[in-house]
Each structure stands twice: as C-alpha cells, then as structure tokens.
Design a protein around this motif. Sequence first.
Motif, short mmCIF file in Angstrom:
data_model
loop_
_atom_site.label_atom_id
_atom_site.label_comp_id
_atom_site.label_asym_id
_atom_site.label_seq_id
_atom_site.Cartn_x
_atom_site.Cartn_y
_atom_site.Cartn_z
N GLN A 154 0.88 -1.26 0.20
CA GLN A 154 -0.28 -0.32 0.12
C GLN A 154 0.93 1.93 0.15
OE1 GLN A 154 -2.17 0.26 3.49
NE2 GLN A 154 -4.02 1.96 2.42
N MET A 155 1.82 1.33 0.89
CA MET A 155 2.93 2.21 0.54
C MET A 155 2.99 2.70 -0.83
SD MET A 155 4.92 1.08 4.02
CE MET A 155 5.58 2.33 4.63
N MET A 156 3.88 1.13 -1.51
CA MET A 156 4.74 1.37 -2.69
C MET A 156 3.19 2.27 -3.15
SD MET A 156 6.30 -2.19 -2.10
CE MET A 156 6.41 -2.35 -4.37
N ILE A 157 2.22 1.25 -3.47
CA ILE A 157 1.08 2.33 -4.21
C ILE A 157 0.76 3.98 -3.59
CG2 ILE A 157 -1.35 2.06 -5.18
CD1 ILE A 157 -1.17 -0.71 -4.30
N GLN A 158 0.45 4.19 -2.99
CA GLN A 158 0.32 5.48 -2.21
C GLN A 158 1.31 6.47 -2.45
OE1 GLN A 158 -2.20 5.83 1.27
NE2 GLN A 158 -3.51 4.77 0.41
N GLN A 159 3.27 5.84 -2.09
CA GLN A 159 3.84 7.10 -2.31
C GLN A 159 5.23 7.26 -3.59
OE1 GLN A 159 1.76 8.51 0.87
NE2 GLN A 159 4.39 9.24 1.37
N GLN A 160 3.88 7.37 -4.43
CA GLN A 160 5.66 6.83 -5.99
C GLN A 160 5.34 8.18 -5.95
OE1 GLN A 160 3.63 4.74 -9.23
NE2 GLN A 160 1.65 3.87 -7.97
N HIS A 161 6.90 8.27 -6.06
CA HIS A 161 7.59 9.56 -6.64
C HIS A 161 7.50 9.96 -8.18
CE1 HIS A 161 10.53 12.47 -7.85
NE2 HIS A 161 11.13 11.67 -8.07
N GLY A 162 6.67 10.89 -7.97
CA GLY A 162 6.20 11.48 -9.65
C GLY A 162 6.99 12.28 -10.46
N GLY A 163 8.19 13.20 -9.85
CA GLY A 163 9.21 13.61 -11.06
C GLY A 163 10.01 12.94 -11.03
N GLY A 164 10.94 13.78 -12.48
CA GLY A 164 11.95 12.85 -12.51
C GLY A 164 13.38 12.97 -11.94
#
Length: 836
Positions: A678-688
């Motif tokens: 759940q952490m992996m799904i909700q806390q994804q890094h969005g920037g490059g």
Amino acid sequence: MAAPLAVVLIVAVTIRAVLFRSSLAELIAQRVEVVSPLNAWKRVVEGLALLDLGVTPYSGDVFHETPLIIYLFHFVIDYSEFVFMIADGITAVALYLAVQDYNKIVFRKQKYALEADRYPRDVLELIQTPKDMYYIPLKVALFYLLNPFTILSCVAQSTCGLNNAVIALFILCTIKGSAFLSAVFLALATYQSIYPITLFAPALLFLLQRLYIPVSLHCPRFWVQALQYGVMFLGSLVVIVCLSFFLLSSWDFIPSVYGFILSVPDLTPNIGLFWYFFAEMFEHFRLFFLCVFQINVFFYIIPLSIKLKEHPVFLMFMQIAIISIFKSYPTVGDIALYMAFLPVWSHLYRFLRNIFLVSCVLLACSALFPVLWHLWIFAGSANSNFYYAITLVFNVGQDLEYLCEGLEGRSSNPVAVLFDSLLLPGSDFGMDCASVLRWRHEPERAVPHLVLGKGPPGGAWHAMEGSMLTLSLANWMELPGLKLKDWVREKRRNLRNDRATPAEIALYYQHYVSHSGLQDNFASGTLVTSLRRVACKPVAGAERGPGTVWEVRGVQSGEAGEGGKAEELPFCVCAESVVLATGTHDIPARLAVPGEDLPFVGHSFWELEAAIAGGQLGGHVDPVLIVGAGLTAADAVLAAHHLNAPVYHVFRRGVADPGLIFNQLPKVLYPEYHKVHQMMIQQQHGGGGPADPDAPPGSSPGLFCGSYPGYASFPRHRVVSFRPGKKCVLEDECGRRTVLQVSMALVLIGSHPNLSFLPEGGRRLGVDPAQPISCRRNPVDVDPFTHQVLAEPGLYAMGPLVGENFVRFLKGGALAISSDLSRRRGSRVVEEGRHV
C-alpha cells in the motif's frame, strides 16, 4: 504461407464433399450433439416451405433461426452444401489473417519491451520469436478446418457454421483495428444468438490498447472511444433488426428466436447443461433457475475483463469458450471455434498440468455420446441419467482447460505436491485439516548419512532477523514426529497469527535433531572446499571391479586455541551419494553498476541491523535507499520505517505487476507485507528529479508527504550508479534521471548459492549449463521423481537449488531422495546376495 493454406483448404473441402455424398450425411444431420432446435437444417427447410406458402415461418414452433438466414437460403437452397463449405473456408481464412496480425502486434510489443529492458530474466524463455510464430496462423486454420467437430457441423448443415464465420470476421476486423466493421460484425453475431454481445468488452479493450488509450474512468479519451464503439454497435444492431422487420412485416421473429434462446422451451437432449435440469424442474422454480443458468454467460465477462484487461485477445478466446459451455443450445460446432485458438498460446503448454487428462476426457466423451444415446433411445438398457452424466463430464473437461494451470506459488515437483496434499490437505484453501499420513519409525530401514554444515542445525534460519514473521504458516514448517505447536507449548511461548518467527523455527529445527537422536549425524562448523568423483578400490574378495565414490574435502572449525582463534582441521569423507542442500543465501546478488563497492552500499539485511544498533539512523539523517521488491526488501522498509528513518524504495516492476510477490499473498495472512504494498502504491515518486546526473541532488517538494510520511517509492526505476558523497543516480523507463542523497543504500535483490566447491561452480548441473546456478532462472536440473541430478548420477539436489523455497515443499524433495536411496540400497543388497 498461401500455398500451405490452400492445401489445407483443398483437403478440408475434399473431406466434406466426400461425406456429403456418403450415407453418413443423413445420420450426422440427426445427431443431437451436432445440431440443436436452433440450427438444425431440417428446421430451416421447414421454415422455407412455410415462407414459400406465404405463411410466416414463425407461426409454428419449428423454425427459430433469424430472418436473414431464411432469406439467404431462400435464394441459395440448391447450393446449400457449397454455402456451408464456403462458410468454413471464410472462418478459417479470417482466423488465419487475424492470428497473423495478432502475432505481429505481439512481436512488436515484445521488441519494445526487450529494448526497454522491462522483462525479468526468468520470463525470457517465454518470449516468442518470429520462427515460433511463423506456423501458428496455419495451425489455427488447420485446427478449425480439420477438427472433426467442424466437419460434422458442416456435413450436418448446421447454421452454427455461419455464426462461426460471422464471429471470425468480427475477430479479424477487431485485430485489424477497424472499429466500424468490428461493431457491424459483432452486431450481426449478436443478432444471430444474443450471447456474442459479451464480446463487446474484449473488442473495446483491444481497440483502446491499439490506440494507446488507458483503461481509466478518469480518462476522457476512454469514454469517447467507448461511446463511439457502443453507438456503432447499437446502431448496426438496430439497422439489422429493422431490416428483418421490413423483410417479414412482422416482429414475430423476436419471441421465436430470442425468446426461444432465453426461455429454453424445447428440452431436446444436447451437449449443454439446460435440458435435463429443466426437464426435472418444478414449474414453480423454473423462472428463478432459468435466470441463474443464463446469467453464467453474461456474468463472467465482468471479472475476466478486470483481470485480463491487458490481454483482450485471450479474454475473447475465454469468453467464446464460456459461451460454448453455458449457452442454452450448444453444439460441437461452437466448441470447434474456440479450440482453433489453442495454437496461439502453444508456448504456454508447458504450464498446463492436466492437459493429457483433459484431452483424454474430451476424446472419451466424444466417443461415448453416440454410445449412450443408442443405449438410451434404441436399446432401452440405459436412461437419460447416463447421457446427461457424460454431458457434465464433457463440460467439466472443457473447464479444466482453464483450471489446469494450478495455483500460483505451488511446487512444480510432483512428489512434493503429492506429499504436501497428504500432509496438509486443504491448506491452499485456508483449511486446517488433519494429515492423512501416519508416521512410524522403522530403524532397520534407516539410511546411514552425515550432514555437513557451516552452522548449527537449522541452517539459514539462524542468520535471519529473529523478530520478523515467517512467510509460511507455522504448521507448514513442521517436521515428522514433532508438532511445532506442542514444542512451543512446552517452551511456554505462543505463536502469533499462526506464523512463527525465524528465531523460533531455528530453535525448533535444532531441537528436532536431538529429539530424533540424530546428533551424531550432524557435523557443524564445517566448510566444504571440494567435491569430486574418485576411483575406489574394490573390497577384498569382491568380484566386482573398481567403481567411483564421491570425495568430499573441507575444513572443520575446532576449539579456539591461543589467541582466541579457532583451529581449522581438514577432513576428507567418501560417500556413494551426495545431496546438495546449500540453499541460496550465500552470495548476495549485485546490480553490477559503478560505485556498488562504495562503503555506504550494503547487500544484506544484517547491515541495516548493524546500522540501527550503531545508532546511525537516529535523528535527522538522509533517507535510507532500499533497492528491491521482494520480501527481504519489504522487511527492511518496515524496520527502517518503524524507527522513523526516511526511506527511498526503488524497484524495477510496476506496483500492479502480477509478478510482484505482494500481489500473490493473501491480505489476511500477511498484513504487514500488504501495508508495504500500500505504501508503494500511495507514495509513488512523480517527478523526474534533476535531469543532469552531475546536478546537485534534490527531491520533489512533497516527496515524503501523504499517508505514510518518510517513505517514497520509485516504481519502474533502475539504479544507474552510486557516487562518492552517498549519492545514487536513478533512471526511469523514459530515460529521466534522478539524483538522491542517502545515508546508506541496501541492495536486496536476492542471492545466489555458493557452489565454489564444484568444478566451474556447478554450472554444468543447471538447466542451462552456460549460466550460473540460480534459484529462479537456472536451477539444478534433476529428475522430478528422485531429485537425482541428471548430469551426475549419485548426486542429488533439493531446496532452493531446484527452485523450491518453502519448507512445506522441501519435505517432498527429501522424500523423493530418501526413497531413491532406499531403493538403490535394497537393490545393492540383493545384488551382493547373488554374488555370495
């Protein structure tokens, strides 16, 4: 490929022409397995006779085909045989062209994925090459044209062949990407028999995939495309229905065709599931069970579309099969259509467990259908129960086609599966059933043995972090003769959540050795340095010539001498047989990137524990970088997060990837791992991040915000390099790079066995001798029933070396080895007795 296809077409037409002119044609046309009240040619002829008399063909209860069909044959009644042969030819050619285009699409996707390095190494063997795909379209056409079911349907002049042609053209237009023609042929197929309306979902998914439109309710392009396709489909259906009305000047065909299909008033026996059940049904319950039976065809498309949205063609294949099983008036012609698709997935046959059983069931049922029909109708020595029983078996045989892949995570070792099923019956379904095995100690059948190990009994369990919970349930870890729960109760400890800790398991295995009186068979503190075959001299007086034995050399740690250093004593042991059970925790896997040997980069969970114990992660520190998406990486995330240490989590798979271990574990049994997921799904890094690797490190402003502050995941990223100053360079699948400042980095991507004591590290023992031994990608190649290494008789392997990671299935491997050793020992005793 045109020439082979033409040959197949000529052969198929010849077979059909011969049968049309034989005395068998009339017999075949009467078989209830081949024709039904919906598509029988005799009923079409009756409808044509009524039409010629100026009477609507739907005035009686004989004709139930659509108006377009009867008007088609009104003009070509004298050439009906050619019409049905041409329909089969159109179906075969359409499937041939559709599969040919589909293979091109698959190959193109594979090529892009390989170039982007998206495939893990353990699935590379499933990649199809152009050579593998070359003959698949021809096989599909061959499977359809020369299938006995197709031939029987054509010779009986069942209108099922026309329906198959329309569905095949729909599939061709869908794969070609023509949304309009796809909608038209889908509407025509739905007009014919209602059930093909369920193919709307896979067709839409394929067209969306072809246009690179994501399947998302929040995507406007998704709704636009779905609406366009839906309007084209409904518009085409309305036009066809209105055309039928203008031809007949009546709506009588609607209740006579579609009402007949849905209400099932004609209970003539067939290969379906309806007729017998409703013949025995009280009228009061008929409507309810009619809805229950009919909903099967329409209901399964919803969960299947969710599960297989990335594989719409396979979804289409499955739905056609479901229609052929659960429709109200099925015939063998319906089955022939989906069977034609089987060569498309020939590269997956190796994963089918019961393919031989399923094939035998279908062949046996096909032969028994006419036999039991004769015994029931003509001989009078059987009844309808016999015929319906074979119908049920036939349909279950088709269902097994999809169930035979087995459960995910189960062993591929047949002995292990058998032993596990007897020892832990129903465990895969969460049941705690008593074992059907009874243990009995027979000392006279013991096999003399010696166990060499670096540590105490229990092996790698002693090295694991003691407070974590094991992946397997506690009772799965038991060994024969000593219940784990009883042992725990004696120690006055309680198991938590039906799972034990590695510390408890390690102590249990250590106690098991003393409990079983096996202390003299274990030599701890030993390190094997060499294993090779050597010639041995014959025993004095023996008539047999010299043979070979295994020579095991190594050193054993003795008592500490002066200076506190343990003395290493060399040893040499000779044995007729050797079992490799080293596990795979010896050598951590590496990324092979620049800077991986820098001091701040670690490769084991214990290095994180050492940093925690040393207070290196306390206070305001830079984040810990954890690389990997396995359970060890998840344990590291939990440990760091528990200490409020910030974590960067990098892994190459997507969070929704079915191959991700978290997507295979039940939430109820493994809540802590699903929390990590759940952490992996909700806390994804969005920037490059910074585009220039040499730019100052930074992170997105809100990187650690959200439901789990202090954690950020980087799915579909890979580590490019580690740099001095505790910097790590990441790269996503689009080539954008991010530089991270970390306090330490842990690379937890698995491990490899240490087989340095074998020549070439044991490579020649693997499935692929050119590659190093690996649990996932290149296990030791053994006989599945004895676990004897195929390349070295007398050498055995078990556990992770052969791809088994769970203690639950290791016991089956041990059973296979001990059984073979006992058998060989018995054979040797008999042979020696003969010499005496």
